[in-house]
Design a protein around this motif. Structure first.
Motif, mmCIF file in Angstrom:
data_model
loop_
_atom_site.group_PDB
_atom_site.id
_atom_site.type_symbol
_atom_site.label_atom_id
_atom_site.label_comp_id
_atom_site.label_asym_id
_atom_site.label_seq_id
_atom_site.Cartn_x
_atom_site.Cartn_y
_atom_site.Cartn_z
ATOM 1 N N GLY A 73 0.818 -1.208 0.000
ATOM 2 C CA GLY A 73 0.000 0.000 0.000
ATOM 3 C C GLY A 73 0.852 1.258 0.000
ATOM 4 O O GLY A 73 0.567 2.226 -0.705
ATOM 5 N N ALA A 74 1.936 1.245 0.784
ATOM 6 C CA ALA A 74 2.835 2.404 0.835
ATOM 7 C C ALA A 74 3.541 2.609 -0.500
ATOM 8 O O ALA A 74 3.775 3.754 -0.913
ATOM 9 N N LEU A 75 3.866 1.522 -1.182
ATOM 10 C CA LEU A 75 4.514 1.636 -2.487
ATOM 11 C C LEU A 75 3.635 2.406 -3.464
ATOM 12 O O LEU A 75 4.096 3.335 -4.139
ATOM 13 N N TYR A 76 2.367 2.054 -3.538
ATOM 14 C CA TYR A 76 1.454 2.758 -4.448
ATOM 15 C C TYR A 76 1.223 4.198 -4.000
ATOM 16 O O TYR A 76 0.997 5.082 -4.831
ATOM 17 N N ALA A 77 1.284 4.457 -2.704
ATOM 18 C CA ALA A 77 1.154 5.832 -2.210
ATOM 19 C C ALA A 77 2.370 6.660 -2.620
ATOM 20 O O ALA A 77 2.225 7.799 -3.079
ATOM 21 N N VAL A 78 3.555 6.100 -2.483
ATOM 22 C CA VAL A 78 4.774 6.814 -2.870
ATOM 23 C C VAL A 78 4.798 7.046 -4.378
ATOM 24 O O VAL A 78 5.197 8.128 -4.837
ATOM 25 N N LEU A 79 4.360 6.067 -5.141
ATOM 26 C CA LEU A 79 4.339 6.235 -6.595
ATOM 27 C C LEU A 79 3.422 7.371 -7.026
ATOM 28 O O LEU A 79 3.635 7.982 -8.068
ATOM 29 N N SER A 80 2.413 7.671 -6.227
ATOM 30 C CA SER A 80 1.483 8.747 -6.601
ATOM 31 C C SER A 80 2.103 10.128 -6.474
ATOM 32 O O SER A 80 1.616 11.077 -7.096
ATOM 33 N N VAL A 81 3.164 10.276 -5.689
ATOM 34 C CA VAL A 81 3.766 11.602 -5.515
ATOM 35 C C VAL A 81 5.048 11.772 -6.327
ATOM 36 O O VAL A 81 5.669 12.825 -6.269
ATOM 37 N N LEU A 82 5.440 10.755 -7.068
ATOM 38 C CA LEU A 82 6.587 10.877 -7.959
ATOM 39 C C LEU A 82 6.104 11.283 -9.346
ATOM 40 O O LEU A 82 5.061 10.813 -9.803
ATOM 41 N N PRO A 83 6.852 12.145 -10.038
ATOM 42 C CA PRO A 83 6.368 12.628 -11.343
ATOM 43 C C PRO A 83 6.023 11.542 -12.348
ATOM 44 O O PRO A 83 5.058 11.678 -13.087
ATOM 45 N N THR A 84 6.772 10.463 -12.416
ATOM 46 C CA THR A 84 6.452 9.396 -13.362
ATOM 47 C C THR A 84 5.975 8.130 -12.654
ATOM 48 O O THR A 84 5.829 7.085 -13.288
#
Length: 113
Positions: A73-84
């Motif tokens: 869940g944290a992985l998908y959350a972090v991916l949402s705040v990265l530009p790509t």
């Protein structure tokens, strides 16, 4: 995987790429605002904000439905705040859904997966 879980993952996958594109466009508009007279930041900011909130809501629903671990869940959350990051999230969600479909078909046919 039941239909509600599959639907939640599909919705998150479908919004992740447009959210990433809007983030990149917002960054581009921000650069153009500083270097030229072109100012589309208010419009792109609103578009990106709506898509980001939609991503977060769908992420929470997918986390609940798929019963992800804290790390997943944290992985998908972090991916949402990265530009790509949205592009990577979309690809990972597609693979996850495809593997679940293959496993479900194997269980249906009586083959142990």
């Amino acid at each position: 995987m039941d239909i509600k879980t599959a639907s939640a993952l599909r919705r998150l996958r479908l919004v992740s790429a447009p959210e990433a594109v809007s983030f990149l466009l917002l960054l581009l508009c921000s650069i153009l605002k500083r270097t030229t007279d072109f100012n589309a930041v208010p419009v792109m900011g609103m578009v990106h904000g709506v898509l980001f909130v939609l991503y977060v809501v769908l992420w929470a629903l997918a986390w609940y439905r798929a019963k992800w671990t804290l790390g997943r869940g944290a992985l998908y959350a972090v991916l949402s705040v990265l530009p790509t990051g949205g592009f990577f999230a979309e690809r990972m969600l597609r693979r996850e859904a495809e593997s679940e479909i293959i496993a479900a078909r194997a269980r249906q046919e009586g083959v142990v997966a």
